[in-house]
Design a protein around this motif. Structure first.
Motif, PDB file in Angstrom:
ATOM      1  N   PHE A  26      32.982  42.929  56.548  1.00 47.14           N
ATOM      2  CA  PHE A  26      33.735  42.922  55.297  1.00 47.14           C
ATOM      3  C   PHE A  26      34.725  41.765  55.256  1.00 47.14           C
ATOM      4  N   ALA A  27      35.431  41.550  56.364  1.00 45.87           N
ATOM      5  CA  ALA A  27      36.405  40.457  56.427  1.00 45.87           C
ATOM      6  C   ALA A  27      35.719  39.101  56.258  1.00 45.87           C
ATOM      7  N   ALA A  28      34.531  38.939  56.834  1.00 42.48           N
ATOM      8  CA  ALA A  28      33.793  37.676  56.700  1.00 42.48           C
ATOM      9  C   ALA A  28      33.388  37.449  55.248  1.00 42.48           C
ATOM     10  N   ARG A  29      32.914  38.497  54.593  1.00 34.22           N
ATOM     11  CA  ARG A  29      32.530  38.368  53.179  1.00 34.22           C
ATOM     12  C   ARG A  29      33.745  38.035  52.325  1.00 34.22           C
ATOM     13  N   LEU A  30      34.854  38.679  52.609  1.00 34.39           N
ATOM     14  CA  LEU A  30      36.086  38.421  51.879  1.00 34.39           C
ATOM     15  C   LEU A  30      36.541  36.970  52.077  1.00 34.39           C
ATOM     16  N   ALA A  31      36.440  36.470  53.293  1.00 37.78           N
ATOM     17  CA  ALA A  31      36.833  35.088  53.589  1.00 37.78           C
ATOM     18  C   ALA A  31      35.920  34.094  52.870  1.00 37.78           C
ATOM     19  N   ARG A  32      34.602  34.379  52.854  1.00 37.75           N
ATOM     20  CA  ARG A  32      33.668  33.489  52.138  1.00 37.75           C
ATOM     21  C   ARG A  32      33.987  33.465  50.640  1.00 37.75           C
ATOM     22  N   HIS A  33      34.282  34.647  50.088  1.00 34.89           N
ATOM     23  CA  HIS A  33      34.618  34.733  48.678  1.00 34.89           C
ATOM     24  C   HIS A  33      35.895  33.945  48.386  1.00 34.89           C
ATOM     25  N   ALA A  34      36.900  34.107  49.244  1.00 33.92           N
ATOM     26  CA  ALA A  34      38.162  33.390  49.043  1.00 33.92           C
ATOM     27  C   ALA A  34      37.944  31.879  49.128  1.00 33.92           C
ATOM     28  N   ALA A  35      37.074  31.440  50.047  1.00 32.85           N
ATOM     29  CA  ALA A  35      36.786  30.016  50.168  1.00 32.85           C
ATOM     30  C   ALA A  35      36.109  29.475  48.918  1.00 32.85           C
ATOM     31  N   LYS A  36      35.195  30.262  48.333  1.00 33.90           N
ATOM     32  CA  LYS A  36      34.519  29.835  47.100  1.00 33.90           C
ATOM     33  C   LYS A  36      35.511  29.722  45.962  1.00 33.90           C
ATOM     34  N   SER A  67      36.490  26.217  43.995  1.00 33.14           N
ATOM     35  CA  SER A  67      36.225  26.035  42.577  1.00 33.14           C
ATOM     36  C   SER A  67      37.486  25.762  41.776  1.00 33.14           C
ATOM     37  N   THR A  68      38.647  25.933  42.384  1.00 39.45           N
ATOM     38  CA  THR A  68      39.903  25.693  41.680  1.00 39.45           C
ATOM     39  C   THR A  68      40.366  24.286  41.798  1.00 39.45           C
TER      40      THR A  68
END
Length: 129
Positions: free
Chosen positions: A114-124, A128-129
């Motif tokens: 879950f933490a890895a998925r959250l980190a990947r999402h935060a990186a995306k 994009s910002t």
């Protein structure tokens, strides 16, 4: 070299039999044989018993050198800005490691996934910002 082969080589160097290891450690001779033949991997507590039976420090059981191995640097000098490098963050990271070590392996895997998925999402989102 696998740990079983290493333990057998060390035992042979000391001219000890599997029975000698059995008597010194309390481990069954059949277990000693299974470890030396690569059918079983001993845990750390068992390796400590084996090291005492061989009359050597634990690191020598797993490391073929004359001195203890030097600790690896986990952070390069150019990565000092990463989280976990500051003293407070390092303390938090150490505490997290202790708690993760106590967790049930399935729950730990779930949490880390879950933490890895959250980190990947935060990186995306950051990219994009």
């Amino acid at each position: 070299m696998q740990i079983g082969q290493r333990l057998k080589a060390l035992r042979d160097e000391k001219n000890l039999s599997q029975g000698d290891i059995e008597r010194a450690t309390g481990l069954l001779r059949c277990y000693v044989s299974r470890v030396e033949n690569g059918h079983t991997v001993p845990n750390l507590e068992t390796l400590e018993k084996w090291a005492r039976a061989l009359d050597m420090p634990l690191y020598k059981v797993m490391y073929d050198g004359h001195e203890p191995p030097k600790p690896r640097k986990l952070v390069n000098e150019n990565e000092k800005g990463l989280w976990g490098h500051a003293k407070k963050e390092a303390s938090e990271l150490s505490q997290l490691q202790r708690h993760l070590a106590k967790m049930d392996p399935k729950r730990r895997t779930l949490l880390l996934g879950f933490a890895a998925r959250l980190a990947r999402h935060a990186a995306k989102v950051t990219a994009s910002t």
